[in-house]
Design a protein around this motif. Sequence first.
Motif: not given
Length: 836
Positions: A359-366
């Motif tokens: 649900a958070l829609g996380v597609v990448a990390g930093r």
Amino acid sequence: MKHLLLAAAAACALASAQGAAAQDQGTDVEELVVTARAGTAEQRRVEASYAITALSEEALRLQSPPSVAEVLKNVPGFWVEASGGVGGANIRARGIPIEGYAAIALHEDGLPIQHDGGLGFLNTDFSGRFDETVERVEVVRGGPSSVFASYAPAGVVNLITRKGGDTFEGLIKGEVGDYGYARGDFWVGGPVAGFRMGLGGFYRKSDGVRDPGFTADEGGQIRFSVGRDFTGGSVDFNVKHVDDNTIFYLPIPLTFDADGDTAGIPGFDPNYGTLAGPETSRLALRTNRGPFDFDLTRGSDVKLTQYTVDSRFEIGGGWEVLEKFRYKTADLTRAGLFPNTPISAASRITQDLARAPAALGVVAGRLTYLDGAPFDIAGQNGTGLVMDAFVRQQDITLDEWINDLRLQRRIDVGGQSHDVALGVYFARAEETFRQEGAAVLIDVRENARPLELVGLNAAGQVVARFTENGVSRYGTQFNHAEGESTTWALYASDEWRITDKLRVDLGARWERIELSGRNERSATINLNQSPTFADDQAISGNGIFDPLDRDFDGMAGTIAVNYQFQPDIGVFARYTRAFRLPSLGDFLTNPTRTDPRTQKFNLAEAGLKIEQPSYRFYAVAFYSGFDSQSFTETRFDQATNAFVSRTEFASTDAWGLELEGLARPVEWFDFAFNATIQEPRLGDFIFNERVAKVAGACPAPTDVPTSGSDCLRPRDFSDNLQIRTPRVSGRFTPGLNLLDGRLRAELELQYYGKRYSDLANSLVIPAYHLWNAHVRYQINDQLTLYGYGTNLTNEIGLTEGNPRAGQFISGEAGARYYLARPELGRTFRVALLYRF
């Protein structure tokens, strides 16, 4: 304490005009043994029916060992890991695979420094310090140690302290090293008002060979003794206080060079680097009981006071009573940064993104540092590696009362004699134990820095935070326990001299321990104190305590035959049935363990002993059989961000040969050596490896399905080599005596053969060698100059792998980057000793 030590050293200097002592030239003296025997008559080392190594005052001073572990490298049959610093060493003897000092008792003047030397995160070497108040050391391997000491099936190490004599004398020693090391030792003793008194100690400060960016070691010890001889006996009182902080070094990241040899990674010096650093030194950790302040600079912080009374007196009829009493109170804090296997930053980001709710829609990390500076995923620090390291702190208190009462007499019967002894041993311990831990995401470099990991949506907005101030998980570990133990033991021995040449030595011990206490249960909870994921799975106490009420007993026996062909040539053979009882630490530090058992050992040895004016030679063949050794690992599972513990039992066997000696073909040259050749192997051991199901089925026909998502794959580890212990090791020391003995120079070679980091024998720890040098120059009768050089070639010698990667089957086998703990890098020290 610092001011007290400095004042005492100044007092010694002012008293220097009152007397002088001749410099010990290291000449031969007859070695009399007192450890692991009971007898009214003196016994020389060459007459003993067991293996013993004796280290004189000058031999110790010529090495200036920084720890108990370094001293034990002089002993054949012992595998010693001294790469962790002053305390917390791993010691093994004669192929008995029990870590730390759990099978080797560390004594001081014949009484345990700690009743159980392997008391769960409280190794007894944290309570033992070497300084000028220690006169000599005796180390017994196997033999009768299990008759005269608790928790000592593999041997006894006895530190024999200095006592004041009939004349006033003393010494002051100053020492400095090239790693910010400065140390001062002193000792003064002599007759005062009809008593013999002594006062001594040391104070030391150091940046550490592996510099963490803060003071690594600081503190010391002071000891006062007073005693008196009287008609038919003597009494001695001794008080020791330790206040010392020392760093505990842990494995570091390594790789392989083009030839496949051990090598450092970019940005990390394998000889001098450590992951610990200023940015991980102090952390505020969340718990459900309020904030916990983690302080890495404390290292192993020991505050200890020990009182000892040692008396001997005759009671008539030829009987003699020996009464030894010791009370100790100790507080120990151990704070360390425990690393995990390095992985690429990209892999680490992928793992956390998989945990994020859809649900958070996380597609990448930093990844960034705490100050906001970006982390280069592809090549930061030359590798782009990160790891989850574990900050872990144990707080322990321990109060102990120990008493050893012995009655002994020599009885002559029909031309034969019996040196008999009857003893009662008592020990009571009260311990509290608390442990907190957290995981911290760090980069992989010297003095590592914490990292922040956030999740981004398709618009590049931060929608998830996986860390908080670098902490990736609060509450990775929790323990809270307290308990008491009461131990009673009865023992007896008889040195039966049948003829002038033939002697039979007998001994037996019965021991019982009663344990009581409680251990708080734990549960994994969401702290709900942070908007990050870091506090979602914290292990914490739930306020429910499980009671402890157990008791165990064991019986040991030993028999030996000793034959002296000549006064300086003899042989012996011995069989010992030994045991090790469960202890308080087995329960307080491991609340889920319900199967501790009395461990039993079959030990046999046979030896040749020769002492001649130009050489000494000792050879001992041994066998160690162990019917039920527990192998336990606490492995970190990166996928679940959690520790997984497992214990298995197996039998072990070890056959070996110990060699020790000294040759002096001419007055100006000598050659000392000790060596061990052994086969330390597992017995029958089938290990069930857990493997994941594939498409709901087990991947191999032999795999056994479980009710979960994995399968059990039988692996036969029978007859594999035990972990860490080398089959061949040795120490070889040629020495020169020049300028009429005023100059002594030694070049020392230590060699350790190939070992394995896991029971599967899949991860090799390569063979290595170390070169050390010791020099002594006697300037005059009062002044002596010493020089020390260690690891002169900067060898990257690995003492252990990464236990958190798995000790049954290592998860780092074949990896490009892995963790291991090497020997410390090259160092130089000089010392000036003044006698008066």
